[in-house]
Design an enzyme around this catalytic site. Structure first.
Site, short mmCIF file in Angstrom:
data_model
loop_
_atom_site.label_atom_id
_atom_site.label_comp_id
_atom_site.label_asym_id
_atom_site.label_seq_id
_atom_site.Cartn_x
_atom_site.Cartn_y
_atom_site.Cartn_z
N ASN A 110 -31.20 -62.94 29.14
CA ASN A 110 -32.34 -62.54 29.97
C ASN A 110 -33.32 -61.74 29.11
O ASN A 110 -33.01 -60.62 28.70
CB ASN A 110 -31.83 -61.70 31.14
CG ASN A 110 -32.93 -61.28 32.09
OD1 ASN A 110 -34.12 -61.39 31.77
ND2 ASN A 110 -32.55 -60.76 33.25
N CYS A 135 -39.02 -57.98 35.17
CA CYS A 135 -38.84 -59.41 34.87
C CYS A 135 -39.93 -60.29 35.48
O CYS A 135 -40.08 -61.44 35.09
CB CYS A 135 -37.47 -59.88 35.34
SG CYS A 135 -36.12 -58.99 34.57
N HIS A 179 -37.48 -67.76 35.80
CA HIS A 179 -37.04 -66.61 35.02
C HIS A 179 -35.57 -66.83 34.69
O HIS A 179 -34.78 -67.25 35.53
CB HIS A 179 -37.23 -65.33 35.82
CG HIS A 179 -36.56 -64.14 35.19
ND1 HIS A 179 -36.69 -63.83 33.87
CD2 HIS A 179 -35.72 -63.20 35.71
CE1 HIS A 179 -35.97 -62.76 33.59
NE2 HIS A 179 -35.37 -62.36 34.69
N1 ACO Z 1 -16.82 -58.56 30.99
C1 ACO Z 1 -15.68 -58.56 31.69
N2 ACO Z 1 -15.57 -58.03 32.92
C2 ACO Z 1 -16.68 -57.51 33.47
C3 ACO Z 1 -17.92 -57.47 32.79
C4 ACO Z 1 -17.96 -58.02 31.50
N3 ACO Z 1 -19.11 -58.07 30.77
N4 ACO Z 1 -18.83 -56.88 33.59
C5 ACO Z 1 -18.20 -56.55 34.72
N5 ACO Z 1 -16.91 -56.92 34.65
C6 ACO Z 1 -15.87 -56.77 35.65
C7 ACO Z 1 -16.15 -55.63 36.60
O1 ACO Z 1 -15.73 -54.41 36.06
C8 ACO Z 1 -15.32 -56.04 37.80
O2 ACO Z 1 -13.98 -55.74 37.56
P1 ACO Z 1 -13.04 -55.18 38.75
O3 ACO Z 1 -13.04 -56.28 39.76
O4 ACO Z 1 -11.76 -54.95 38.06
O5 ACO Z 1 -13.73 -53.94 39.24
C9 ACO Z 1 -15.44 -57.58 37.80
O6 ACO Z 1 -15.84 -57.93 36.47
C10 ACO Z 1 -16.46 -58.09 38.78
O7 ACO Z 1 -17.66 -57.33 38.60
P2 ACO Z 1 -18.96 -57.67 39.41
O8 ACO Z 1 -20.07 -56.79 38.94
O9 ACO Z 1 -18.66 -57.66 40.86
O10 ACO Z 1 -19.19 -59.15 38.92
P3 ACO Z 1 -20.17 -60.23 39.50
O11 ACO Z 1 -19.41 -61.43 39.87
O12 ACO Z 1 -21.11 -59.67 40.53
O13 ACO Z 1 -21.03 -60.60 38.23
C11 ACO Z 1 -23.18 -60.14 37.30
C12 ACO Z 1 -21.81 -59.61 37.60
C13 ACO Z 1 -23.06 -61.30 36.30
C14 ACO Z 1 -24.03 -59.04 36.69
C15 ACO Z 1 -23.82 -60.67 38.59
O14 ACO Z 1 -23.74 -59.70 39.60
C16 ACO Z 1 -25.25 -61.05 38.42
O15 ACO Z 1 -25.57 -61.99 37.73
N6 ACO Z 1 -26.17 -60.35 39.09
C17 ACO Z 1 -27.56 -60.61 38.94
C18 ACO Z 1 -28.07 -59.59 38.05
C19 ACO Z 1 -29.11 -60.07 37.11
O16 ACO Z 1 -29.27 -61.22 36.83
N7 ACO Z 1 -29.82 -59.10 36.59
C20 ACO Z 1 -30.81 -59.32 35.61
C21 ACO Z 1 -32.00 -58.49 35.89
S1 ACO Z 1 -32.78 -58.91 37.35
C22 ACO Z 1 -33.28 -60.37 37.19
O17 ACO Z 1 -33.73 -60.69 36.12
C23 ACO Z 1 -33.16 -61.32 38.29
#
Ligand code: ACO
Length: 338
Positions: free
Chosen positions: A295, A131, A265
């Site tokens: 993204n 990214c 980004h």
């Molecule tokens: N729909 C519904 N539920 C979901 C989904 C979905 N798409 N994805 C995960 N869940 C559930 C999980 O299974 C979990 O359930 P559980 O509690 O029963 O186990 C719950 O939601 C929480 O999951 P987490 O992964 O802990 O959720 P979080 O609040 O961390 O959000 C996310 C996830 C949005 C990916 C977040 O961590 C994030 O934005 N991280 C940054 C990652 C990113 O932006 N990456 C892009 C590439 S790198 C970059 O460009 C910066």
């Protein structure tokens, strides 16, 4: 022994005897026609529009059709950037492409785009910084222009993440979209007050296992999929991007009051909001496309720049701060006077 900093904290463009500067002469973007909404995804996997919006700000993404490859989309974005600059392909003597989703192991996507544009001089290469590919590309192009190695450079981010996503993994497949963005950068000795002021790029390979593409061409015939530890990436993104924006301002003795636009980004609205707040910017000073594009990795910043230049928000003379973090981990920032 003191090692040199990775930060190019050299004198800004305004130094009269430091010629040439690198100016942004044109910006272009390309998005696939097909739009996939959160509701459409929710009809196929166990997710919901509400979950995706709340956690990421994303409402939809563009998904490439078979003919919309990294090369095809990159070429379209490049042509639009050249049009915006009012020049033809003959003004290009270097092409740098940030992509994690090239059409082939080689030739490089940049060389394929060079061929498609009909450019037959200069050089072209891809860089792999996930990214952060666009920020890295701008940094390298600026250094090469200042060194006199090239004069007209296309920096392109082009990505088809839809082809490397595991569409059964709801934790990753809802986050990404496809697209391409490009800028045409030019050596400039006339507008000493414009251009790339400084770039600041970093990497830390200790965190390679929190965001990666599994199974490269150099390995066995494993399918390639993006793998991510979302929470860890989030944690690193907020801390490292904050460091990168502070670094850019400090290197130029500027404060948040000097910034006209933050063009981050576009990974997640929560990360973007955190950066906007840290910089004390009004919400309307932050260019946001993640809601509609999701993204698009290396393409996200030039796509956002393209939108804000075309709709008239970014004007000549404005000071823009760009920042990104991606797999590697890689991250960086740049200050650009348009
Ligand atoms: N729909 C519904 N539920 C979901 C989904 C979905 N798409 N994805 C995960 N869940 C559930 C999980 O299974 C979990 O359930 P559980 O509690 O029963 O186990 C719950 O939601 C929480 O999951 P987490 O992964 O802990 O959720 P979080 O609040 O961390 O959000 C996310 C996830 C949005 C990916 C977040 O961590 C994030 O934005 N991280 C940054 C990652 C990113 O932006 N990456 C892009 C590439 S790198 C970059 O460009 C910066």
């Amino acid at each position: 022994m003191t090692l040199p900093s990775t930060t190019s904290d050299r004198a800004p463009c305004t130094t009269p005897d430091r010629a040439p500067c690198t100016t942004v002469n044109g910006v272009g973007g390309y998005l696939p026609e097909r739009i996939v909404t959160n509701d459409e995804l929710a009809s196929r996997i166990d997710t919901s529009d509400a979950w995706i919006r709340e956690r990421t700000g994303i409402t939809q993404r563009h998904i490439a059709s078979p003919h919309e490859t990294a090369t095809f989309m990159g070429e379209q974005a490049a042509r639009r950037a050249l049009d915006a600059a009012g020049v033809g392909p003959d003004a290009v003597d270097a092409i740098i492409v940030g992509t994690s989703t090239p059409d082939q192991g080689f030739p490089a996507t940049a060389v394929a785009i060079q061929g498609a544009l009909g450019v037959t001089r200069g050089f072209a290469f891809d860089l792999s910084a996930a990214c952060s590919g666009f920020v890295y590309g701008v940094s390298i192009a600026d250094a090469m222009i200042r060194a006199g190695q090239c004069h007209g450079v296309l920096v392109i981010g082009t990505e088809v993440y839809s082809r490397i996503l595991n569409w059964q993994d709801r934790g990753t497949c809802v986050l990404f979209g496809d697209g391409a963005g490009a800028v045409f950068l030019r050596a400039n000795t006339e507008h000493a007050d414009r251009g790339i002021i400084s770039t600041h790029i970093h990497a830390d390979g200790r965190y390679g296992d929190i965001l990666y593409i599994d199974g490269a061409t150099g390995q066995t015939a494993k399918p390639q999929h993006l793998v991510m530890n979302g929470r860890e990436v989030f944690r690193h993104a907020v801390g490292k991007l904050a460091g990168a924006v502070d670094e850019a301002l400090a290197a130029n003795h500027l404060t948040h009051n000097d910034i006209d636009w933050l063009v981050p980004h576009q990974a997640n609205l929560r990360i973007i909001d955190a950066m906007g707040k840290r910089l004390n910017l009004r919400p309307e000073q932050v260019v946001i496309t993640v809601d509609r594009h999701a993204n698009t990795s290396a393409a996200s910043i030039p796509l956002a720049l393209d939108e804000a230049v075309r709709d008239g928000r970014i004007q000549p003379g404005h000071l823009i701060l760009i920042e990104a973090l991606g797999g590697g981990l890689t991250w960086g920032s740049a200050l650009i006077r348009f």
